[in-house]
Design an enzyme around this catalytic site. Structure first.
Site, short mmCIF file in Angstrom:
data_model
loop_
_atom_site.label_atom_id
_atom_site.label_comp_id
_atom_site.label_asym_id
_atom_site.label_seq_id
_atom_site.Cartn_x
_atom_site.Cartn_y
_atom_site.Cartn_z
CG HIS A 263 -1.85 1.09 1.42
ND1 HIS A 263 -2.37 1.61 -0.02
CD2 HIS A 263 -2.85 1.44 2.08
CE1 HIS A 263 -3.31 2.54 0.51
NE2 HIS A 263 -3.53 2.46 1.69
CG HIS A 304 -2.95 0.97 -9.21
ND1 HIS A 304 -4.43 0.97 -8.75
CD2 HIS A 304 -2.34 1.90 -8.16
CE1 HIS A 304 -4.25 1.62 -7.59
NE2 HIS A 304 -3.39 2.28 -7.27
CG ASP A 362 3.17 3.41 -5.30
OD1 ASP A 362 2.98 4.41 -4.57
OD2 ASP A 362 2.32 2.64 -5.48
#
Length: 426
Positions: A263, A304, A362
């Site tokens: 996460h 994702h 990310d």
């Protein structure tokens, strides 16, 4: 006319209403099944709407993310984090007067009680800052428990302002404690991002010296992470909050969920991966390892769970990332060269294209933070700062209307009833 679906189990048919969404897919209301003694089975809640919400909308297939109806691209290009925080909390963009009042309130809540600061002394200098932040946020309940009435709308908004204001201060304190350095007090003359950067990387007793480029990139990271619908940490905050617990405890639960490498810790995992690859000459070797089903190696920062096309936040972050790389003059940094080669392969290799494994936020946020010299242990902390408005907005939305304590069901696969045998008989 209300749509309905029917379900037949053991010869008995039940009608279930279909609830209409303003955007995206409608949902089947399965609440009536409990009266029939039937539960649904959905591990990971992939097909379950746990609540209704008016805050954030995601269309993963089309690559759309909107806060209160505003596309993330427009907010990232034209707004700032505190204006976005106001939008999330209040449902509308602020007028100039409302914005000025909100910023003043946030700045008025930035300080941390002098005695409370001692909470950090209970941690060793090597402790991860996320562990310190979780404890500190939970500890705020002791300071504000008596004056926090979760049934009072004004108290809930005051709590929201406190958390948005204090999380940069607590985060910086955790970082400074980990380095054995003196805390730096908040500076009201600085913006939200500038203040955080100064508290982390400034020197006590010296005037602030924060790069506008880095501050702008940090603010954009905060905006892009401000909310993301019913993700694991937000759902954790809602679930904890449904017990009527102290709001600071509910938010601390969200911090713990965010810490996970799948996460909020994903951008930290990106840097770990880049370190493992080590040199751009080895990129293709590791790409082949990632393609090998029998090899445990995974490329972090690609694809994702929600976005099946592209991550719109990554599109915004990509431009910001490349601008930071150019300004910082770090194109020759080995790990960043590894990242740039990985990005190129992912956008050209059919394996990635066919599987829609595009670089996600990310990937780009990890590279950006690395480029400006942010220590890896602060990556998830920065995610926490960004996500705070979303968490507290979802908590407030839930408490603003009738709600039930969260209580998921299970599919039991254990032993059937059996008789106990005394120890001597076994």
């Amino acid at each position: 006319m209300t749509q309905k679906v029917t379900i037949t189990i053991d010869g008995k048919t039940t009608e279930l209403p279909v609830l209409a969404a303003t955007e995206g897919k409608n949902v089947v209301d399965v609440r009536g099944l409990i009266a029939e003694g039937i539960f649904t089975y959905d591990p990971g809640f992939l097909s379950t709407a746990s609540c209704d919400s008016k805050i954030t909308y995601i269309d993963g297939d089309a690559g759309i993310l909107m806060y209160r109806g505003y596309p993330i691209e427009q907010l990232a290009d034209n707004s700032n984090h505190l204006e976005v925080a106001y939008l999330l909390l209040n449902g509308e963009l602020p007028t100039p007067t409302e914005y000025e009042s909100f910023v003043a309130s946030i700045k008025g809540h930035q300080d941390i009680d002098q005695n409370f600061q001692g909470i950090f002394n209970g941690f060793t200098q090597g402790a991860h800052p996320m562990s310190m932040i979780g404890a500190a946020i939970s500890g705020l309940a002791s300071l504000y428990h008596e004056e926090t009435d979760i049934d009072n709308a004004q108290d809930r908004m005051t709590t929201a302002h406190r958390l948005i204001a204090k999380i940069p201060t607590l985060a910086a304190m955790a970082y400074k404690h980990g380095r054995g350095e003196a805390f730096i007090a908040p500076d009201d003359s600085l913006s939200y991002a500038e203040n955080f950067l100064n508290m982390c990387f400034g020197t006590a007793g010296e005037a602030p010296n924060v790069s506008p480029t880095i501050a702008a990139a940090m603010d954009k990271i905060f905006i892009l992470h401000a909310d993301h619908e019913q993700n694991a940490s937000t759902s954790t905050v809602r679930m904890a909050g449904s017990t009527d617990c102290n709001p600071y405890a509910a938010i601390a639960a969200g911090v713990s969920a965010l810490w996970g490498p799948s996460h909020g810790g994903a951008n930290e995992a990106v840097l770990d991966m880049l370190n493992e690859i080590g040199d751009e000459s080895r990129v293709e070797e590791f790409v082949n390892k990632a393609k090998d089903k029998n090899d445990p190696f995974k490329l972090m920062g690609f694809g994702h769970r929600v976005y099946k096309n592209f991550d719109p936040r990554a599109t915004v972050m990509q431009d910001s990332c490349h601008a930071v790389l150019a300004e910082q003059g770090v194109e020759d940094e080995p790990l960043l060269k590894v990242a740039q080669k990985l990005e190129k392969i992912a956008r050209e290799d059919s394996y990635f294209i066919e599987r829609k494994l595009y670089p996600n936020i990310d990937f780009y946020s990890g590279i950006t933070l690395k480029a400006v010299g942010i220590p890896t242990e602060l990556f998830t902390v920065i995610f926490t700062l960004g996500r705070m408005p979303g968490w507290i907005t979802h908590w407030n939305e839930m408490l603003s209307e009738p709600y039930k304590i969260a209580r998921p069901r299970q599919l039991y696969l254990g032993e059937s009833k059996r008789d106990f045998k005394n120890l001597a008989e076994r």
